[in-house]
Design a protein around this motif. Structure first.
Motif, short mmCIF file in Angstrom:
data_model
loop_
_atom_site.label_atom_id
_atom_site.label_comp_id
_atom_site.label_asym_id
_atom_site.label_seq_id
_atom_site.Cartn_x
_atom_site.Cartn_y
_atom_site.Cartn_z
N LEU A 147 0.75 -0.75 0.09
CA LEU A 147 -0.06 -0.01 -0.16
C LEU A 147 0.72 1.71 0.41
N ILE A 148 1.28 1.93 1.02
CA ILE A 148 2.85 2.64 1.20
C ILE A 148 3.48 2.45 -0.28
N GLN A 149 3.53 1.60 -1.23
CA GLN A 149 4.49 1.87 -2.44
C GLN A 149 3.70 2.19 -3.14
N THR A 150 2.73 1.37 -3.38
CA THR A 150 1.71 2.06 -4.06
C THR A 150 1.39 3.81 -4.59
N ALA A 151 1.46 3.78 -3.52
CA ALA A 151 0.79 5.23 -2.60
C ALA A 151 2.32 6.18 -3.47
N GLY A 152 3.26 5.75 -3.55
CA GLY A 152 4.75 6.24 -3.90
C GLY A 152 5.73 6.96 -2.86
N ALA A 153 5.38 5.87 -1.66
CA ALA A 153 6.58 6.70 -0.42
C ALA A 153 6.53 5.64 -0.13
N GLN A 154 7.99 5.16 1.04
CA GLN A 154 9.30 4.40 1.59
C GLN A 154 8.81 3.97 2.66
N PRO A 155 8.18 2.67 3.15
CA PRO A 155 8.39 1.84 4.67
C PRO A 155 9.95 1.45 4.67
N CYS A 156 9.96 2.46 5.96
CA CYS A 156 11.45 2.13 6.79
C CYS A 156 11.79 1.99 7.87
N ALA A 157 10.34 1.72 8.84
CA ALA A 157 10.67 0.45 10.01
C ALA A 157 9.43 0.18 9.85
N VAL A 158 9.02 -0.79 10.62
CA VAL A 158 8.25 -1.80 12.01
C VAL A 158 8.18 -1.04 13.21
N SER A 159 6.96 -0.51 13.91
CA SER A 159 6.87 -0.84 15.24
C SER A 159 5.89 -1.68 16.07
N ILE A 160 6.85 -2.37 17.00
CA ILE A 160 5.42 -3.67 17.73
C ILE A 160 5.71 -2.69 19.36
N ALA A 161 5.36 -4.19 19.79
CA ALA A 161 4.91 -4.03 21.41
C ALA A 161 5.93 -4.90 21.53
N LEU A 162 5.59 -6.02 21.55
CA LEU A 162 6.18 -7.16 21.84
C LEU A 162 6.75 -8.19 20.45
N ASP A 163 7.58 -8.85 20.76
CA ASP A 163 9.23 -9.97 19.90
C ASP A 163 8.74 -10.91 20.27
N ARG A 164 7.66 -12.41 20.15
CA ARG A 164 7.91 -13.03 20.60
C ARG A 164 8.99 -13.80 20.62
N GLY A 188 14.59 -6.10 4.44
CA GLY A 188 14.95 -4.59 4.38
C GLY A 188 14.46 -3.89 5.78
N LEU A 189 13.64 -4.18 6.69
CA LEU A 189 12.78 -3.12 7.28
C LEU A 189 13.74 -3.39 9.19
N GLN A 190 14.31 -2.03 9.85
CA GLN A 190 14.24 -1.88 10.98
C GLN A 190 12.78 -2.39 11.51
N VAL A 191 12.69 -3.55 12.87
CA VAL A 191 11.58 -3.95 13.64
C VAL A 191 12.02 -2.86 14.57
N VAL A 192 11.23 -1.91 15.58
CA VAL A 192 11.48 -1.67 16.95
C VAL A 192 10.26 -1.66 17.85
N ALA A 193 10.84 -3.09 18.36
CA ALA A 193 10.13 -3.04 19.83
C ALA A 193 10.17 -3.07 20.76
N ILE A 194 8.60 -2.49 21.62
CA ILE A 194 9.15 -1.88 23.17
C ILE A 194 9.99 -3.17 23.74
N ALA A 195 9.30 -4.19 23.69
CA ALA A 195 9.88 -5.78 25.11
C ALA A 195 9.59 -6.92 24.02
N THR A 196 10.33 -8.05 24.18
CA THR A 196 10.49 -9.24 23.92
C THR A 196 10.49 -10.28 24.83
N LEU A 197 10.98 -11.46 24.21
CA LEU A 197 10.88 -12.91 25.26
C LEU A 197 11.69 -12.53 26.12
N THR A 198 12.54 -12.05 25.53
CA THR A 198 13.99 -11.90 26.80
C THR A 198 13.53 -11.28 28.05
N ASP A 199 12.88 -10.56 27.23
CA ASP A 199 12.39 -8.58 28.66
C ASP A 199 10.73 -10.16 29.61
#
Length: 230
Positions: A147-164, A188-199
């Protein structure tokens, strides 16, 4: 009580978030069947951040993690449906902290009147940060990228609450990677998680409440069976 291979440092933001999720009833312990058909000793349901106070605190965790990560983005995108609320709440919190960025989201079905289309909100432009609750199979992320690329923009990263931090299972096929690793390495996207299974394991290891501490070996065994590292 200690757990093998846990990091010695303490990520206070992550542990505060896990504590908040447990106290809010969003992160629960017991026996739960995941989308992959696995029996998990814990379950995370972001839909239970279901009042203004909890949503505001959740947005604060996202915003602080994003600002600490150093990831550069020009706007936020929230995939339907959970991502819509998350994107709008995080945009409000970022603005409160002095980082005012536009946001947009999508409809599941295209609107055939008015402005039409599937995208709502600010026009897609520049580097777009995708916000969601978790990454299970990466399907939502891939749809968002299209959706983002079709609209002419560039996805750069993903932010999530928990990485299992567990291996993905798509259509019954086990992967050697987690869904997060797949997004990072294949898309090729950076993923930024608030917390992980390790946490989460570190949180359980610090518990004086025996009812919670009892789940430490169960969650550790789950990680040993399905977990990924790195």
């Amino acid at each position: 009580m200690t757990v093998d291979n846990l990091p010695t440092h303490r990520d206070s933001l992550a542990l505060d978030f896990v504590t908040f999720a447990v106290e809010s009833g969003v992160l629960r312990f017991g026996e739960f069947k995941t989308k992959a058909g696995r029996m998990s000793p814990y379950f995370f349901n972001a839909g239970l951040f279901d009042d203004g106070a909890k949503l505001g605190r959740l947005a604060g965790f996202y915003a602080r993690r994003l600002m600490a990560s150093g990831v550069a983005f020009d706007m936020i995108f929230g995939p339907a449906y959970k991502g819509i609320t998350l994107a709008s709440a995080v945009a409000v919190e970022l603005a409160r902290l002095g980082v005012n960025v536009p946001y947009a989201y999508n409809r599941k079905e295209a609107k055939d009147h008015g402005e039409g289309g599937t995208l709502v909100g600010a026009p897609m432009r520049g580097r777009v940060l995708i916000i969601d609750d978790v990454i299970s199979a990466g399907t939502s992320v891939r749809e968002s990228i299209a959706l983002i690329q079709t609209a002419g923009a560039q996805p750069c990263a993903v932010s999530i609450a928990l990485d299992r931090q567990e291996t993905a299972c798509v259509a019954g096929v086990e992967s050697t990677q987690s869904a997060v690793q797949s997004v990072q390495q294949e898309l090729g996207l950076q993923v930024v998680a608030i917390a992980t299974l390790t946490d989460l394991l570190q949180y359980l290891a610090q518990q004086s409440d025996p009812a919670l501490a009892a789940y430490l070996p169960l969650v550790e065994a789950y990680r040993q069976r399905y977990g990924v590292h790195g």
